[in-house]
Each structure stands twice: as C-alpha cells, then as structure tokens.
Design a protein around this motif. Structure first.
Motif, PDB file in Angstrom:
ATOM      1  N   ILE A 139       0.869  -1.287  -0.035  1.00  0.00           N
ATOM      2  CA  ILE A 139      -0.145   0.198  -0.041  1.00  0.00           C
ATOM      3  C   ILE A 139       0.907   1.292  -0.142  1.00  0.00           C
ATOM      4  CG2 ILE A 139      -1.924   1.291   1.252  1.00  0.00           C
ATOM      5  CD1 ILE A 139      -2.251  -1.099   2.900  1.00  0.00           C
ATOM      6  N   GLN A 140       0.600   2.241  -0.713  1.00  0.00           N
ATOM      7  CA  GLN A 140       1.667   3.379  -0.895  1.00  0.00           C
ATOM      8  C   GLN A 140       1.087   4.701  -0.952  1.00  0.00           C
ATOM      9  OE1 GLN A 140       4.339   2.721  -4.436  1.00  0.00           O
ATOM     10  NE2 GLN A 140       6.319   4.069  -2.721  1.00  0.00           N
ATOM     11  N   VAL A 141       1.329   5.426  -0.379  1.00  0.00           N
ATOM     12  CA  VAL A 141       0.574   6.977  -0.762  1.00  0.00           C
ATOM     13  C   VAL A 141       1.868   7.937  -1.723  1.00  0.00           C
ATOM     14  CG1 VAL A 141       0.273   9.268   0.230  1.00  0.00           C
ATOM     15  CG2 VAL A 141      -0.414   6.980   0.886  1.00  0.00           C
ATOM     16  N   LEU A 142       1.902   7.887  -3.455  1.00  0.00           N
ATOM     17  CA  LEU A 142       2.452   9.344  -3.678  1.00  0.00           C
ATOM     18  C   LEU A 142       2.062  10.975  -3.610  1.00  0.00           C
ATOM     19  CD1 LEU A 142       3.195   6.637  -6.698  1.00  0.00           C
ATOM     20  CD2 LEU A 142       4.852   6.873  -4.523  1.00  0.00           C
TER      21      LEU A 142
ATOM     22  N   THR B 235     -11.209  -6.823  10.051  1.00  0.00           N
ATOM     23  CA  THR B 235     -10.208  -8.244  10.882  1.00  0.00           C
ATOM     24  C   THR B 235      -9.010  -7.409  11.027  1.00  0.00           C
ATOM     25  OG1 THR B 235      -9.364  -8.634   9.186  1.00  0.00           O
ATOM     26  CG2 THR B 235     -11.981  -9.980   9.716  1.00  0.00           C
ATOM     27  N   ALA B 236      -8.140  -8.191  11.942  1.00  0.00           N
ATOM     28  CA  ALA B 236      -6.828  -7.611  12.668  1.00  0.00           C
ATOM     29  C   ALA B 236      -5.757  -7.679  10.987  1.00  0.00           C
ATOM     30  CB  ALA B 236      -6.151  -8.232  13.307  1.00  0.00           C
ATOM     31  N   MET B 237      -6.096  -8.204  10.133  1.00  0.00           N
ATOM     32  CA  MET B 237      -5.579  -8.474   8.956  1.00  0.00           C
ATOM     33  C   MET B 237      -6.176  -7.145   8.009  1.00  0.00           C
ATOM     34  SD  MET B 237      -3.430 -10.873   9.308  1.00  0.00           S
ATOM     35  CE  MET B 237      -2.629 -11.144   7.221  1.00  0.00           C
ATOM     36  N   LEU B 238      -5.102  -6.431   7.514  1.00  0.00           N
ATOM     37  CA  LEU B 238      -5.147  -5.453   6.609  1.00  0.00           C
ATOM     38  C   LEU B 238      -5.230  -6.096   5.336  1.00  0.00           C
ATOM     39  CD1 LEU B 238      -6.073  -2.240   6.004  1.00  0.00           C
ATOM     40  CD2 LEU B 238      -3.783  -1.873   5.565  1.00  0.00           C
ATOM     41  N   ASP B 239      -7.041  -5.808   4.792  1.00  0.00           N
ATOM     42  CA  ASP B 239      -6.824  -5.390   3.221  1.00  0.00           C
ATOM     43  C   ASP B 239      -7.533  -4.580   2.151  1.00  0.00           C
ATOM     44  OD1 ASP B 239      -7.696  -7.225   0.390  1.00  0.00           O
ATOM     45  OD2 ASP B 239      -9.220  -7.826   1.493  1.00  0.00           O
ATOM     46  N   PRO B 240      -6.579  -3.787   2.189  1.00  0.00           N
ATOM     47  CA  PRO B 240      -7.088  -2.321   1.334  1.00  0.00           C
ATOM     48  C   PRO B 240      -7.823  -3.020   0.697  1.00  0.00           C
ATOM     49  CG  PRO B 240      -4.626  -3.289   0.582  1.00  0.00           C
ATOM     50  CD  PRO B 240      -5.042  -4.284   2.046  1.00  0.00           C
ATOM     51  N   TYR B 241      -7.892  -3.900  -0.301  1.00  0.00           N
ATOM     52  CA  TYR B 241      -9.140  -3.984  -1.379  1.00  0.00           C
ATOM     53  C   TYR B 241     -10.627  -4.476  -1.025  1.00  0.00           C
ATOM     54  CZ  TYR B 241      -4.556  -5.166  -4.322  1.00  0.00           C
ATOM     55  OH  TYR B 241      -3.843  -5.395  -4.760  1.00  0.00           O
ATOM     56  N   ALA B 242     -11.128  -3.988   0.924  1.00  0.00           N
ATOM     57  CA  ALA B 242     -11.634  -4.441   1.565  1.00  0.00           C
ATOM     58  C   ALA B 242     -11.591  -3.516   1.778  1.00  0.00           C
ATOM     59  CB  ALA B 242     -12.315  -5.224   2.084  1.00  0.00           C
ATOM     60  N   VAL B 243     -11.571  -1.874   2.167  1.00  0.00           N
ATOM     61  CA  VAL B 243     -11.815  -0.928   3.167  1.00  0.00           C
ATOM     62  C   VAL B 243     -11.505   0.359   1.908  1.00  0.00           C
ATOM     63  CG1 VAL B 243     -10.359  -1.865   5.044  1.00  0.00           C
ATOM     64  CG2 VAL B 243      -9.000  -0.769   3.374  1.00  0.00           C
ATOM     65  N   SER B 244     -12.228   1.242   2.636  1.00  0.00           N
ATOM     66  CA  SER B 244     -12.197   2.743   1.714  1.00  0.00           C
ATOM     67  C   SER B 244     -10.834   2.846   1.529  1.00  0.00           C
ATOM     68  CB  SER B 244     -12.723   3.696   2.220  1.00  0.00           C
ATOM     69  OG  SER B 244     -12.228   3.639   3.012  1.00  0.00           O
TER      70      SER B 244
ATOM     71  N   LYS C 153     -10.635   6.428   2.006  1.00  0.00           N
ATOM     72  CA  LYS C 153     -10.520   7.290   3.168  1.00  0.00           C
ATOM     73  C   LYS C 153     -10.281   6.331   4.152  1.00  0.00           C
ATOM     74  CE  LYS C 153     -13.681   9.774   5.612  1.00  0.00           C
ATOM     75  NZ  LYS C 153     -15.498  10.774   5.844  1.00  0.00           N
ATOM     76  N   ALA C 154     -10.241   4.725   4.678  1.00  0.00           N
ATOM     77  CA  ALA C 154      -9.625   4.316   5.944  1.00  0.00           C
ATOM     78  C   ALA C 154      -8.297   4.197   5.730  1.00  0.00           C
ATOM     79  CB  ALA C 154     -10.400   2.980   6.094  1.00  0.00           C
ATOM     80  N   ALA C 155      -8.243   3.585   4.649  1.00  0.00           N
ATOM     81  CA  ALA C 155      -7.087   3.095   4.313  1.00  0.00           C
ATOM     82  C   ALA C 155      -5.860   5.206   5.370  1.00  0.00           C
ATOM     83  CB  ALA C 155      -5.989   3.238   2.760  1.00  0.00           C
ATOM     84  N   MET C 156      -6.313   5.863   4.260  1.00  0.00           N
ATOM     85  CA  MET C 156      -5.433   7.091   4.398  1.00  0.00           C
ATOM     86  C   MET C 156      -5.284   7.230   6.105  1.00  0.00           C
ATOM     87  SD  MET C 156      -3.720   9.354   3.482  1.00  0.00           S
ATOM     88  CE  MET C 156      -4.159   9.265   1.381  1.00  0.00           C
ATOM     89  N   ALA C 157      -6.702   6.973   6.664  1.00  0.00           N
ATOM     90  CA  ALA C 157      -6.608   7.277   8.297  1.00  0.00           C
ATOM     91  C   ALA C 157      -6.110   6.671   8.507  1.00  0.00           C
ATOM     92  CB  ALA C 157      -7.917   7.259   8.495  1.00  0.00           C
ATOM     93  N   LEU C 158      -5.643   5.153   8.359  1.00  0.00           N
ATOM     94  CA  LEU C 158      -4.376   4.216   8.730  1.00  0.00           C
ATOM     95  C   LEU C 158      -3.147   4.984   8.710  1.00  0.00           C
ATOM     96  CD1 LEU C 158      -3.179   1.828  10.318  1.00  0.00           C
ATOM     97  CD2 LEU C 158      -3.410   0.615   8.022  1.00  0.00           C
ATOM     98  N   PHE C 159      -2.859   5.231   7.126  1.00  0.00           N
ATOM     99  CA  PHE C 159      -1.025   5.761   7.179  1.00  0.00           C
ATOM    100  C   PHE C 159      -1.265   7.503   7.882  1.00  0.00           C
ATOM    101  CE2 PHE C 159      -0.921   3.123   3.667  1.00  0.00           C
ATOM    102  CZ  PHE C 159      -0.081   3.752   3.250  1.00  0.00           C
ATOM    103  N   ASP C 160      -1.511   8.212   8.526  1.00  0.00           N
ATOM    104  CA  ASP C 160      -2.204   9.411   9.537  1.00  0.00           C
ATOM    105  C   ASP C 160      -1.587   9.146  10.547  1.00  0.00           C
ATOM    106  OD1 ASP C 160      -2.786  11.264   7.103  1.00  0.00           O
ATOM    107  OD2 ASP C 160      -5.042  11.356   7.340  1.00  0.00           O
ATOM    108  N   GLU C 161      -2.444   8.012  10.882  1.00  0.00           N
ATOM    109  CA  GLU C 161      -1.578   7.417  12.420  1.00  0.00           C
ATOM    110  C   GLU C 161      -0.331   6.587  12.425  1.00  0.00           C
ATOM    111  OE1 GLU C 161      -4.258   4.812  15.804  1.00  0.00           O
ATOM    112  OE2 GLU C 161      -5.717   5.658  14.350  1.00  0.00           O
ATOM    113  N   LEU C 162      -0.453   5.700  11.281  1.00  0.00           N
ATOM    114  CA  LEU C 162       1.372   5.489  11.614  1.00  0.00           C
ATOM    115  C   LEU C 162       2.304   6.188  11.672  1.00  0.00           C
ATOM    116  CD1 LEU C 162       0.988   2.493   8.415  1.00  0.00           C
ATOM    117  CD2 LEU C 162       1.440   1.869  10.829  1.00  0.00           C
TER     118      LEU C 162
END
Length: 141
Positions: A48-51, A111-120, A122-131
């Motif tokens: 999963i990458q943000v550019l 689940t505790a396994m991140l599946d970027p194909y199953a989340v929005s 927006k949710a994936a970006m929120a995870l990045f922000d928290e990281l």
C-alpha cells in the motif's frame, strides 16, 4: 498542482528482503528528482503506497507501477488534489505491516488483517495518518 495518490498491489512473486531494500533505496534516490514524496507499507507480498507531488510526475510514476511485472492487482484507492503534502519530509518512508499492532489494523478494517481491497481509501488514509502520528514509519530519508 499537487496531488496525493494511494494504491494497493500484490507482489507477482515473493520478494526477498534484499529486493525490497533495493526498491526502497531506488525510490529514495529517484523520487526527489521528480518532486515525489510518500510512504510505503508492505507485508512482503502486499503493498500500500501513498505518492504525493505534481500531477504529471505522480501520474507517470503510477503508470510505471501499473506496468511493472513485479506487481499484480494494482488498484487505485484514492486520488485527490491537495493544498499541501502530508509526507513532505520523506522521499519514501517505509512501514512493515508485519510489525503493526493488530488492534490498530482492527480499528480500520473488519479483521486484524488489513485488506486494502476491502476498505475505503478514506480508511486506508486514516491508517497512514495514524502510522505517521505514532512514529510507525521505520525508515525516513
């Protein structure tokens, strides 16, 4: 004009740790030349990458990634025009998903396994922000 792009992909074949180090090192060298910053999360087979950067430069890089035979299932999660960068200090920060606290992943997915194909996106970006906020980015410039 600045844009932020987030995508997910899977490794076409398992990458050995040395190959991953080479990819990240190459990104850290090439991205600043094109005004690109970002963060990469990887589990070894999932990426999963943000550019961030100018629209033309980010689009060109993403198109190269889509055509790269080392990737499969490349999926655009989010693309937006931005007023400022979130990851301005990193030519390519890196997070190892295998080291993440499962509770953090569970916060953003079913689940505790991140599946970027199953989340929005927006949710994936929120995870990045928290990281970033929790200093989980292990390698900076």
């Amino acid at each position: 004009m600045l844009v932020r792009l987030m995508y997910a992909s899977r490794a076409a074949k398992p990458l050995d740790p040395e190959e991953l180090v080479h990819i990240v090192r190459q990104s850290r060298h090439q991205n600043p030349l094109h005004g690109i910053t970002g963060v990469l999360c990887t589990s070894g087979e999932l990426f999963i990458q943000v550019l961030e950067g100018g629209r033309t430069a980010v689009n060109r890089l993403y198109n190269r990634i889509v055509c790269d035979a080392r990737h499969t299932d490349v999926t655009l999660l989010s693309y937006e025009e931005i007023g400022e960068r979130r990851f301005a200090g990193w030519a390519m920060g890196q997070v190892n998903l295998a080291r993440l606290n499962p509770a953090l992943l569970l916060k953003y997915s079913e689940t505790a396994m991140l599946d970027p194909y199953a989340v929005s996106g927006k949710a994936a970006m929120a995870l990045f922000d928290e990281l970033v906020a929790t200093a989980a980015v292990v390698c900076q410039n």
